[in-house]
Design an enzyme around this catalytic site. Structure first.
Site, PDB file in Angstrom:
ATOM      1  N   LYS A 113      79.240  70.588  39.012  1.00  0.00           N
ATOM      2  CA  LYS A 113      80.235  71.333  38.848  1.00  0.00           C
ATOM      3  C   LYS A 113      80.189  72.330  37.970  1.00  0.00           C
ATOM      4  O   LYS A 113      81.029  73.591  38.169  1.00  0.00           O
ATOM      5  CB  LYS A 113      81.715  70.403  38.850  1.00  0.00           C
ATOM      6  CG  LYS A 113      81.622  69.486  39.734  1.00  0.00           C
ATOM      7  CD  LYS A 113      81.846  69.733  41.151  1.00  0.00           C
ATOM      8  CE  LYS A 113      82.277  68.579  41.981  1.00  0.00           C
ATOM      9  NZ  LYS A 113      81.486  67.634  42.366  1.00  0.00           N
TER      10      LYS A 113
HETATM   11  C1  PLP Z   1      81.229  66.833  43.368  1.00  0.00           C
HETATM   12  C2  PLP Z   1      79.992  65.786  43.472  1.00  0.00           C
HETATM   13  C3  PLP Z   1      79.202  65.560  44.429  1.00  0.00           C
HETATM   14  C4  PLP Z   1      79.791  65.987  45.783  1.00  0.00           C
HETATM   15  O1  PLP Z   1      79.420  67.302  45.939  1.00  0.00           O
HETATM   16  P1  PLP Z   1      80.541  68.113  47.065  1.00  0.00           P
HETATM   17  O2  PLP Z   1      80.170  69.485  47.008  1.00  0.00           O
HETATM   18  O3  PLP Z   1      81.982  67.681  46.937  1.00  0.00           O
HETATM   19  O4  PLP Z   1      79.811  67.593  48.535  1.00  0.00           O
HETATM   20  C5  PLP Z   1      78.111  64.779  44.314  1.00  0.00           C
HETATM   21  N1  PLP Z   1      77.631  64.180  43.156  1.00  0.00           N
HETATM   22  C6  PLP Z   1      78.517  64.775  42.045  1.00  0.00           C
HETATM   23  C7  PLP Z   1      77.930  64.131  40.665  1.00  0.00           C
HETATM   24  C8  PLP Z   1      79.540  65.467  41.972  1.00  0.00           C
HETATM   25  O5  PLP Z   1      80.325  65.525  41.000  1.00  0.00           O
END
Ligand code: PLP
Length: 496
Positions: A113
């Site tokens: 993120k």
């Molecule tokens: C948010 C997240 C995901 C999923 O990603 P999306 O874009 O919501 O599909 C997978 N792994 C981790 C560690 C995340 O923080």
């Protein structure tokens, strides 16, 4: 280029407006009016560029109302070696012949993120400045664990903004909770809700689209925006690392320019994999986009049948950031695949809200099956994959990444497809030390930070300082509220 809403064909806004607003007033998501292309010449040239230069090249194609100086300002401030622990920013790590881990967790909060949320505050404040708005921007976030912390870290003490994060009380890891509840900054708030991520996301969406609440904010010189991946400013930065990785593989001689690759993504809200879809349709040669889910396998079923049905048990798993039954970004994909048919999109998402279920048209199904492959695994399989990868390659992956590895290995075994493949590695294993150690057969009866030390001894991976420092931080946020009182909570925090 301009931005349109997935639910109203008459909406037409600039990228600055789309980013500042977060979500369209009709409840739809903003999408670019066309997908710009990246040429082979550009991909080749990118091979010798820094991540920042690659990012500027890609952003310029999507944020056409931003000046070059504005884009540089955002990129140069976000992707620094102060925030990220390597100048590669997104690191490609060859795990086995033909399999590359795209490590997206070298930022300040140790999850992918950060790739978007380190830059979003700059994109957003630049956007509001361009729109001549002097309103205070209130960022509301619903998080399944990682977005919350990454958004808090990105927006803390950013002038003209204030941020409030809602997380499911029992739906995040111990480390994720500690990261959020100890957050520093004068413009931040964190609150647990008695419900799951979907409840948090629905609550936030309802607040966003309520005219009454918008009026109240307006009267107080404020406006909402979103740091969730419903905001285009979250999606655009994620496209970059797929384009960048392709250029890197070519530059490293791992593939020839024009060779196709597969992309595997551990998926929750469908944002990260959708970014892969955009990269593909910009011109990055991609064979299959492989969507990996945990026991919350609503997307696996959807991508195999064209029927989306969230009427099923919600599972709390060891990959909590993927514990989602309503994947928001699917709306963008379906808008594109239905040839921008806002009526169909309204129909499907109306049915989803009402019955929890919809079925797409034959035409859309064909396109889905062609572009995507999908699979899922349960916690036991996730753990055995962590162990297998550690035993075979000495590589420790987190619980989310392990889901992607497992689904990829299954895909490869069943199709025999040996196309070179990028697996998105979305979090540092230290964020989920307990689950990872237990997968490796270790005793996990210790405090969270003893577990971190234990994992360090075993893996030799440096412990990110941002996680090590949490140990001595004071918990600042302890509120837990019912999901029905989210709007009131927002009022009370904002003092309006
Ligand atoms: C948010 C997240 C995901 C999923 O990603 P999306 O874009 O919501 O599909 C997978 N792994 C981790 C560690 C995340 O923080």
């Amino acid at each position: 280029m301009y931005y349109k809403s997935t639910r109203d064909a008459d909406v037409k806004v600039s990228s600055a407006q789309a980013i500042a607003q977060g979500i369209s007033k009709d409840g739809g998501l903003f999408v670019p009016s066309e997908i710009p292309s990246v040429s082979f010449d550009e991909l080749k040239a990118m091979g010798s560029m820094s991540y920042r230069e690659r990012a500027k090249l890609v952003f310029a194609k999507f944020l056409t109302d931003f000046t070059e100086a504005e884009i540089s300002h955002c990129v140069d401030n976000a992707y620094t070696t102060k925030a990220f622990d390597s100048d590669d920013i997104a690191q490609l790590n060859k795990l086995f012949d033909g399999g590359f881990m795209l490590e997206l967790w070298h930022g300040p909060t140790c999850a992918f993120k950060d790739m978007a949320l380190q830059i979003l505050p700059y994109l957003l404040t630049t956007s509001t400045r361009k729109l001549n708005s002097d309103k205070k921007v209130v960022i509301l976030v619903a998080t399944s664990g990682d977005t919350g912390k990454a958004a808090l870290e990105g927006f803390k003490d950013v002038e003209g903004t204030s941020i409030l994060v809602f997380y499911p009380a029992d739906g995040v890891s111990a480390m994720q909770k500690k990261q959020m509840t100890t957050q520093e900054g004068n413009n931040v708030g964190v609150c647990a809700i008695d419900g799951n991520f979907d409840d948090a996301q629905n609550g936030v969406k309802a607040i966003f689209t309520s005219e009454e609440i918008a009026r109240k904010l307006e009267a107080n010189g404020m406006m909402f925006s979103s740091a969730n991946s419903i905001n285009w400013g979250r999606l655009a930065p994620q496209i970059i690392y797929y384009v960048s990785s392709y250029a890197q593989l070519v530059a490293d001689g791992e593939i020839e320019l024009g060779d196709k690759i597969n992309i595997v993504v551990p998926t929750g809200n469908f944002g990260n994999i959708l970014a892969g879809y955009y990269a593909k349709h910009m011109g990055v040669p991609v064979n299959k986009l492989i969507c990996a889910s945990n026991a919350n396998n609503v997307l696996t079923d959807f991508l195999k049948t064209g029927i989306y049905d969230k009427n099923r048990d919600f599972h709390t798993t060891i990959s909590p950031s993927m514990d989602i039954l309503i994947s928001s970004n699917l709306e963008r994909l379906l808008y594109i695949l239905s040839d921008e048919n806002t009526e169909l999109v309204n129909d499907w998402f109306g049915k989803l809200a009402k019955d929890g279920k919809y079925e797409v048209t034959e035409d859309v199904k064909q396109k889905l099956f062609e572009e995507f492959s999908a699979g899922f695994c349960n916690d036991t399989q996730t753990k055995s994959t962590i162990k297998e990868i550690y035993d075979k390659y000495g590589y420790v992956c987190d619980t989310h990444t392990a889901v992607a590895v497992k689904v990829y290995l299954d895909y490869k075994a069943s199709t025999g497809d040996d196309t070179k493949t990028i697996i998105a590695s979305t979090a540092s294993p230290y964020k989920f030390s307990g689950s990872v150690l237990s997968a490796l057969g270790k005793n996990t009866e210790s405090s969270e930070f003893e577990l971190v030390d234990k994992l360090h001894e075993l893996s030799g991976l440096p412990v990110p300082s941002s996680l090590a420092q949490l140990k001595d931080k004071e918990v600042r946020f302890k509120d837990v509220i019912e999901k029905a009182s989210m709007a009131d909570y927002v009022y009370s925090v904002l003092g309006i």
